[in-house]
Design a protein around this motif. Structure first.
Motif, PDB file in Angstrom:
ATOM      1  N   LEU A  80      14.348   3.531 -14.576  1.00 17.94           N
ATOM      2  CA  LEU A  80      14.013   2.115 -14.605  1.00 17.94           C
ATOM      3  C   LEU A  80      12.508   1.957 -14.680  1.00 17.94           C
ATOM      4  N   HIS A  81      12.109   0.806 -15.194  1.00 16.66           N
ATOM      5  CA  HIS A  81      10.706   0.402 -15.227  1.00 16.66           C
ATOM      6  C   HIS A  81      10.627  -0.974 -14.603  1.00 16.66           C
ATOM      7  N   CYS A  82       9.567  -1.224 -13.877  1.00 19.26           N
ATOM      8  CA  CYS A  82       9.382  -2.570 -13.347  1.00 19.26           C
ATOM      9  C   CYS A  82       7.915  -2.822 -13.049  1.00 19.26           C
ATOM     10  N   ILE A  83       7.618  -4.088 -12.871  1.00 18.24           N
ATOM     11  CA  ILE A  83       6.287  -4.535 -12.460  1.00 18.24           C
ATOM     12  C   ILE A  83       6.467  -5.318 -11.169  1.00 18.24           C
ATOM     13  N   TRP A  84       5.687  -4.927 -10.162  1.00 16.81           N
ATOM     14  CA  TRP A  84       5.689  -5.625  -8.877  1.00 16.81           C
ATOM     15  C   TRP A  84       4.284  -6.121  -8.577  1.00 16.81           C
ATOM     16  N   THR A  85       4.227  -7.222  -7.867  1.00 19.13           N
ATOM     17  CA  THR A  85       2.993  -7.658  -7.225  1.00 19.13           C
ATOM     18  C   THR A  85       3.240  -7.624  -5.727  1.00 19.13           C
ATOM     19  N   LEU A  86       2.371  -6.925  -5.023  1.00 18.62           N
ATOM     20  CA  LEU A  86       2.490  -6.804  -3.577  1.00 18.62           C
ATOM     21  C   LEU A  86       1.838  -8.005  -2.890  1.00 18.62           C
ATOM     22  N   PRO A  87       2.267  -8.320  -1.673  1.00 18.84           N
ATOM     23  CA  PRO A  87       1.668  -9.452  -0.962  1.00 18.84           C
ATOM     24  C   PRO A  87       0.205  -9.179  -0.604  1.00 18.84           C
ATOM     25  N   PRO A  88      -0.586 -10.231  -0.445  1.00 17.06           N
ATOM     26  CA  PRO A  88      -1.975 -10.036   0.001  1.00 17.06           C
ATOM     27  C   PRO A  88      -1.994  -9.240   1.306  1.00 17.06           C
ATOM     28  N   GLY A  89      -2.896  -8.301   1.393  1.00 16.57           N
ATOM     29  CA  GLY A  89      -3.023  -7.496   2.598  1.00 16.57           C
ATOM     30  C   GLY A  89      -2.036  -6.344   2.698  1.00 16.57           C
ATOM     31  N   ASP A  90      -1.171  -6.183   1.721  1.00 20.60           N
ATOM     32  CA  ASP A  90      -0.146  -5.130   1.755  1.00 20.60           C
ATOM     33  C   ASP A  90      -0.292  -4.256   0.520  1.00 20.60           C
ATOM     34  N   ALA A  91      -0.384  -2.956   0.734  1.00 20.18           N
ATOM     35  CA  ALA A  91      -0.544  -2.016  -0.374  1.00 20.18           C
ATOM     36  C   ALA A  91       0.536  -0.934  -0.381  1.00 20.18           C
ATOM     37  N   ASP A  92       1.517  -1.042   0.499  1.00 23.94           N
ATOM     38  CA  ASP A  92       2.461   0.061   0.708  1.00 23.94           C
ATOM     39  C   ASP A  92       3.664   0.005  -0.231  1.00 23.94           C
ATOM     40  N   TYR A  93       3.448   0.378  -1.477  1.00 17.55           N
ATOM     41  CA  TYR A  93       4.564   0.436  -2.418  1.00 17.55           C
ATOM     42  C   TYR A  93       5.391   1.704  -2.231  1.00 17.55           C
ATOM     43  N   SER A  94       4.792   2.779  -1.734  1.00 15.59           N
ATOM     44  CA  SER A  94       5.526   4.039  -1.566  1.00 15.59           C
ATOM     45  C   SER A  94       6.693   3.906  -0.599  1.00 15.59           C
ATOM     46  N   THR A  95       6.482   3.222   0.513  1.00 15.54           N
ATOM     47  CA  THR A  95       7.577   3.023   1.465  1.00 15.54           C
ATOM     48  C   THR A  95       8.687   2.197   0.839  1.00 15.54           C
ATOM     49  N   ARG A  96       8.328   1.190   0.075  1.00 21.69           N
ATOM     50  CA  ARG A  96       9.338   0.366  -0.592  1.00 21.69           C
ATOM     51  C   ARG A  96      10.207   1.222  -1.519  1.00 21.69           C
ATOM     52  N   TRP A  97       9.561   2.065  -2.321  1.00 23.50           N
ATOM     53  CA  TRP A  97      10.338   2.916  -3.223  1.00 23.50           C
ATOM     54  C   TRP A  97      11.213   3.891  -2.435  1.00 23.50           C
ATOM     55  N   SER A  98      10.695   4.445  -1.386  1.00 23.34           N
ATOM     56  CA  SER A  98      11.484   5.362  -0.560  1.00 23.34           C
ATOM     57  C   SER A  98      12.724   4.657  -0.010  1.00 23.34           C
ATOM     58  N   LEU A  99      12.551   3.435   0.456  1.00 24.83           N
ATOM     59  CA  LEU A  99      13.678   2.678   0.998  1.00 24.83           C
ATOM     60  C   LEU A  99      14.694   2.314  -0.080  1.00 24.83           C
ATOM     61  N   ILE A 100      14.237   1.906  -1.242  1.00 31.13           N
ATOM     62  CA  ILE A 100      15.153   1.569  -2.338  1.00 31.13           C
ATOM     63  C   ILE A 100      15.963   2.798  -2.741  1.00 31.13           C
ATOM     64  N   LYS A 101      15.253   3.897  -2.951  1.00 28.60           N
ATOM     65  CA  LYS A 101      15.934   5.124  -3.381  1.00 28.60           C
ATOM     66  C   LYS A 101      16.930   5.610  -2.329  1.00 28.60           C
ATOM     67  N   SER A 102      16.546   5.585  -1.081  1.00 27.86           N
ATOM     68  CA  SER A 102      17.446   6.081  -0.035  1.00 27.86           C
ATOM     69  C   SER A 102      18.626   5.136   0.168  1.00 27.86           C
ATOM     70  N   ARG A 103      18.401   3.831   0.116  1.00 29.11           N
ATOM     71  CA  ARG A 103      19.501   2.867   0.278  1.00 29.11           C
ATOM     72  C   ARG A 103      20.539   3.053  -0.841  1.00 29.11           C
ATOM     73  N   PHE A 104      20.059   3.182  -2.066  1.00 27.96           N
ATOM     74  CA  PHE A 104      20.955   3.397  -3.202  1.00 27.96           C
ATOM     75  C   PHE A 104      21.715   4.714  -3.044  1.00 27.96           C
ATOM     76  N   SER A 105      21.006   5.778  -2.726  1.00 25.24           N
ATOM     77  CA  SER A 105      21.624   7.113  -2.609  1.00 25.24           C
ATOM     78  C   SER A 105      22.681   7.153  -1.522  1.00 25.24           C
ATOM     79  N   ARG A 106      22.390   6.546  -0.380  1.00 20.73           N
ATOM     80  CA  ARG A 106      23.347   6.562   0.732  1.00 20.73           C
ATOM     81  C   ARG A 106      24.630   5.806   0.413  1.00 20.73           C
ATOM     82  N   ALA A 107      24.545   4.851  -0.501  1.00 18.86           N
ATOM     83  CA  ALA A 107      25.729   4.070  -0.863  1.00 18.86           C
ATOM     84  C   ALA A 107      26.648   4.819  -1.833  1.00 18.86           C
TER      85      ALA A 107
END
Length: 179
Positions: free
Chosen positions: A61-88
């Motif tokens: 997949l490809h996507c474009i995200w904009t993170l909220p002001p003051g937040d730079a943690d895209y790595s944790t988001r990807w880790s959570l998405i990947k793990s949530r999908f995998s566990r299902a």
């Protein structure tokens, strides 16, 4: 082992590419689009971000995200998405020795590609690339034929004309088309 270094800029906009571990003849992401959508919704509720555009292909997949002001943690988001999908998913995919040693599933590639979008032209080019991807890979003849895309939302908003992305028109911004 390669030493990957990422940089993090709060509130920035990023283009991502995320791949399945086994890409050859793998349709998992479109076959289980329901689980992928749920994983994104789950993470967005807990760690908000704005999804600017997305294309889900059978094996990446490809996507474009904009993170909220003051937040730079895209790595944790990807880790959570990947793990949530995998566990299902039911177990059964091939798992390498190194993954087994770490008790990892073999669904996703460990890493993902992130590109900081630095200008409107950069954003526009990646925005178009996302939506053109199913034509590029030969899954459809026309961008509008691919159902797993934010393209349809942007047609409804008047950003793209419905016929964008066929007849050799890729690379021209939608606003440059005659009505």
């Amino acid at each position: 082992m390669t030493d990957y270094r990422r940089f993090y800029i709060p509130g920035s906009t990023w283009f991502y590419t995320v791949n399945l571990a086994e890409r050859r003849d793998n349709n998992l992401l479109v076959e289980r689009i329901d689980l992928l959508r749920e994983a994104f919704r789950y993470v967005k509720r807990r760690r908000p971000f704005t999804m600017e555009a997305i294309i889900v292909m059978p094996d990446h997949l490809h996507c474009i995200w904009t993170l909220p002001p003051g937040d730079a943690d895209y790595s944790t988001r990807w880790s959570l998405i990947k793990s949530r999908f995998s566990r299902a998913l039911p177990a059964g995919e091939r798992v390498s020795a190194s993954r087994a040693k770490r008790r990892e599933r073999g669904v996703w590639q460990r890493r993902f590609w992130a590109h900081l979008l630095i200008s409107q032209d950069d954003f526009n080019a990646h925005f178009d690339y996302i939506h053109w991807n199913p034509v590029k890979h030969g899954y459809v003849q026309k961008v509008a034929e691919w159902p797993y895309s934010s393209f349809h939302r942007f047609v409804a908003l008047g950003i793209y004309p419905i016929n964008w992305g066929h007849s050799g028109r890729f690379g021209i911004r939608p606003t440059e088309y005659p009505e």
